[in-house]
Scaffold this active site. Structure first.
Site, PDB file in Angstrom:
ATOM      1  CD  GLU A  33      -2.742   1.416   2.386  1.00  0.00           C
ATOM      2  OE1 GLU A  33      -3.881   1.863   2.193  1.00  0.00           O
ATOM      3  OE2 GLU A  33      -2.307   1.095   3.513  1.00  0.00           O
ATOM      4  CG  HIS A 120     -10.269   4.353   8.069  1.00  0.00           C
ATOM      5  ND1 HIS A 120     -10.558   4.513   6.734  1.00  0.00           N
ATOM      6  CD2 HIS A 120      -9.251   3.457   8.141  1.00  0.00           C
ATOM      7  CE1 HIS A 120      -9.752   3.733   6.020  1.00  0.00           C
ATOM      8  NE2 HIS A 120      -8.953   3.091   6.846  1.00  0.00           N
ATOM      9  CE  LYS A 147      -8.365  -0.423   6.026  1.00  0.00           C
ATOM     10  NZ  LYS A 147      -7.251   0.468   5.645  1.00  0.00           N
ATOM     11  NE  ARG A 186      -4.015  -3.030  13.725  1.00  0.00           N
ATOM     12  CZ  ARG A 186      -4.097  -2.212  12.690  1.00  0.00           C
ATOM     13  NH1 ARG A 186      -3.737  -2.642  11.496  1.00  0.00           N
ATOM     14  NH2 ARG A 186      -4.528  -0.975  12.821  1.00  0.00           N
TER      15      ARG A 186
END
Length: 226
Positions: A33, A120, A147, A186
């Protein structure tokens, strides 16, 4: 899909990283990314993407994050940047609630770019019902992957994210918790359907991120990698 492994490990880099980090140092990463909002210089951005593509031979994800969703600085010509780097990328990321996301969808409709619609929340993990509304908006916008990254303040936030992940394990989703208390998500959520987990190398792009080398080791211990 351009990813060799799912769940995949994405490593987050800036322009300085691309010029200094070797291919060998990124061993175990599946995706890079490039966070343009973290670049020191915003001139000749396409040169950095071209170098990264040639140097690492991995799929590239371009993200130009808005400050209100964690971007390090404001960049006004985001659509121009996405269009410029399109030849080098396999993935684009843009916020589901951005005014520009529909235009980006139109930009990539005739390409092979996979569009990640992201959300987010740096203050909390919303309720399951609110997360479902975010998901539905992403589907309505024809995002290829949705996401969701939220701040984990207490254990029940981890449970909410995991329950959401399990509910959508047959969908193309990425879920992760931010902050120190979000670290387990995660590692755990990719086991149950989250397609990509994000790791740092030099600079952390979100609180609670795990270093690439540690993430690769964890995936090997968990038998997600050989």
């Amino acid at each position: 899909m351009f990813l060799q492994n799912i769940p995949a490990i994405a490593v987050v880099l800036n322009d300085k990283d691309v010029l200094s980090i070797t291919k060998e140092e990124l061993k175990g990463a599946d995706l890079i990314e490039l966070r343009v909002d973290m670049f020191e210089k915003t001139e000749n951005i396409s040169d950095i993407f071209e170098i990264a593509k040639r140097k690492y031979d991995l799929p590239l994800l371009c993200t130009v994050r808005l400050p209100e969703e964690g971007g390090k600085k404001e960049i006004k010509n985001r659509l121009d940047i996405y269009q410029t780097v399109l030849p080098f990328c396999s993935f684009f990321d843009m916020e589901i609630f951005s005014n520009e996301v529909s235009l980006l969808r139109q930009l990539v409709v005739k390409s092979n770019i996979i569009l990640i619609g992201s959300y987010h929340n740096f203050s909390k993990t919303p309720s399951l019902e609110d997360l479902e509304r975010v998901f539905e908006r992403g589907k309505m916008l024809n995002m290829d992957i949705i996401k969701i990254a939220t701040m984990v303040n207490e254990d029940k936030d981890l449970e909410t994210l995991l329950f959401f992940t399990l509910r959508h394990k047959v969908d193309r989703i990425i879920t992760l918790g931010m902050g120190q208390k979000g670290i387990p998500s995660r590692i755990i959520n990719p086991v149950f359907g989250s397609m990509i987990t994000y790791a740092n190398f030099n600079e952390v792009s979100a609180p609670g991120q795990i270093h690439l080398k540690d993430m690769v080791h964890i995936f090997k211990v968990m038998k997600l990698r050989e």
